[in-house]
Design a protein around this motif. Structure first.
Motif, short mmCIF file in Angstrom:
data_model
loop_
_atom_site.label_atom_id
_atom_site.label_comp_id
_atom_site.label_asym_id
_atom_site.label_seq_id
_atom_site.Cartn_x
_atom_site.Cartn_y
_atom_site.Cartn_z
N ARG A 1 52.81 26.95 31.04
CA ARG A 1 51.47 26.51 31.42
C ARG A 1 51.16 26.93 32.85
N ARG A 2 52.13 26.80 33.75
CA ARG A 2 51.93 27.21 35.14
C ARG A 2 51.68 28.71 35.23
N TYR A 3 52.43 29.46 34.44
CA TYR A 3 52.30 30.92 34.45
C TYR A 3 50.91 31.34 33.97
N ILE A 4 50.48 30.77 32.86
CA ILE A 4 49.16 31.10 32.30
C ILE A 4 48.05 30.71 33.27
N ALA A 5 48.19 29.52 33.85
CA ALA A 5 47.17 29.04 34.80
C ALA A 5 47.07 29.97 36.00
N GLU A 6 48.20 30.45 36.48
CA GLU A 6 48.17 31.34 37.64
C GLU A 6 47.55 32.68 37.28
N ARG A 7 47.91 33.24 36.15
CA ARG A 7 47.33 34.53 35.75
C ARG A 7 45.81 34.42 35.59
N ILE A 8 45.36 33.32 35.01
CA ILE A 8 43.91 33.12 34.85
C ILE A 8 43.24 32.99 36.21
N SER A 9 43.88 32.24 37.12
CA SER A 9 43.27 32.00 38.43
C SER A 9 43.13 33.29 39.24
N LEU A 10 44.02 34.25 39.01
CA LEU A 10 43.95 35.51 39.74
C LEU A 10 42.83 36.42 39.24
N LEU A 11 42.26 36.06 38.10
CA LEU A 11 41.15 36.83 37.56
C LEU A 11 39.87 36.02 37.51
N PHE A 12 40.00 34.76 37.16
CA PHE A 12 38.84 33.93 36.86
C PHE A 12 38.93 32.61 37.61
N SER A 13 38.41 32.59 38.83
CA SER A 13 38.39 31.38 39.64
C SER A 13 37.46 31.61 40.81
N LEU A 14 37.07 30.54 41.45
CA LEU A 14 36.23 30.64 42.65
C LEU A 14 37.01 31.36 43.77
N SER A 15 38.31 31.10 43.84
CA SER A 15 39.14 31.76 44.86
C SER A 15 39.18 33.26 44.63
N ALA A 16 39.30 33.67 43.37
CA ALA A 16 39.34 35.10 43.05
C ALA A 16 38.02 35.77 43.42
#
Length: 361
Positions: free
Chosen positions: A159-174
């Motif tokens: 879950r942590r891995y998936i969340a990080e991969r998503i955040s690197l593409l799809f997030s306000l930070s990205a």
């Protein structure tokens, strides 16, 4: 009403797709196989190396892998004849333990059949422990999940891995970092490229504004704090040597050429080690490193000596970066020194810059 909700839903979906496409195309962390284009400096990635480098390495297909800490990240040149005209990836990880350095590097090797040569740069203090707490086992719990990814047995890790991969593409930070990547290409901040090399531009800024004195004073203060806080020792019972031994063994089993070197330090750094009575520990460590390299039938290039380039100190009042071509400050060498290091490894000719240590026992 239904028509209105459909339109709202459509605009939301389009907005999300645009957000993802923007992050992918601008690639603020250099983790996709995109060409550098106009935004080669990944300014948002410079302080996220531990997060982004495992993902960068998956798409870099390197022939050469450079392994070590911040000295490697900021000191090795992005281009050199040693790389044989093929991609090189810089897996230098600032402040990382040897366990993290070698695990990240092995992850890159296992996911890239292209890796044929690995340069391992070792650092004395990375192999020390507090005298009252010898580190016999590494603690990899905080980051191992990033390397195991979806193959982990732990649902929490997946879950942590998936969340990080998503955040690197799809997030306000990205999205924010994508904008930053566009706007800060010419800024005086450090940046990685998509092959993990740090351009060290912030050093130019500090030297130009404050002179070398500020950098030297800051590093001296950091070192004094670290070495005074606890009594540091090199102890063979710590896990560090075993980690390096295991790493080299795994590389050689894959028929990868391995080159082992000790990072250079400028004279004030060596003087601080002496001041804190670490001379004998440094000598013992070098002896053990020579034994280890001999077991693997490897030469050990020791650049941690008082060579002419190490003993020549810049005028600290200078605000011209060209006045110190080989060191930014006592702990970090510049790519010009990295050029000499790679040339030395390539030719086995130290030219007064290093000693080639051979165990005589």
């Amino acid at each position: 009403m239904k028509h209105y909700l459909k339109l709202v839903g459509l605009f939301v979906v389009i907005g999300l797709l645009v957000l993802c496409a923007t992050s992918y195309l601008l690639d603020p962390y250099g983790i996709y196989a995109n060409k550098d284009g106009a935004f080669a400096r990944k300014v948002a990635a410079a302080d996220k190396g531990r997060t982004v480098k495992p993902y960068q390495a998956l798409n870099s297909a390197p022939y050469t892998l450079l392994v070590g800490n911040s000295r490697v990240e900021i000191g090795m040149p992005a281009e050199h004849a040693f790389y044989q005209g093929k991609p090189a990836y810089n897996m230098g990880l600032p402040g990382a333990s040897v366990s993290m350095q070698y695990a990240y590097a092995m992850h890159a090797v296992e996911h890239n059949n292209s890796v044929k040569q690995v340069v391992i740069a070792v650092d004395f203090l990375d192999f020390t422990s507090a005298a009252d707490n010898i580190a016999s086992t590494p603690d990899n719990s905080g980051w191992q999940w990033r390397l195991q990814g979806l193959n982990s047995d732990s649902f929490a890790d997946k879950r942590r891995y998936i969340a990080e991969r998503i955040s690197l593409l799809f997030s306000l930070s990205a999205l924010t970092d994508s904008v930053k990547t566009v706007l800060a290409q010419q800024s005086n901040v450090n940046a990685l490229n998509r092959f993990g090399f740090n351009d060290g531009r912030v050093y130019h800024f500090h030297v130009g504004n404050e002179g070398f004195a500020a950098l030297y004073q800051q590093k001296a203060h950091e070192m004094q704090q670290r070495l005074s806080a606890r009594q540091w020792v090199f102890n063979q019972q710590s896990y560090h040597l075993n980690e390096l031994d295991h790493f080299i063994t795994r590389l050689k089993k894959q028929n990868i050429a391995v080159y082992l070197m000790i990072n250079p330090y400028q004279q004030p750094y060596l003087d601080l080690l002496s001041q804190h009575k670490l001379d004998q520990h440094l000598a013992n460590w070098k002896h053990q490193m020579a034994q280890l390299s001999a077991r693997h039938q490897l030469p050990l290039f020791d650049f941690a000596i008082a060579s002419p380039m190490v003993t020549e100190i810049v005028d600290l009042k200078s605000k011209n970066a060209l006045d110190s071509p080989y060191f930014w400050e006592p702990a970090h060498y510049r790519p010009a020194f990295g050029d000499f290091i790679l040339s030395t490894i390539q030719t086995s000719d130290c030219r007064q810059l290093c000693n080639i240590l051979i165990d005589k026992n």
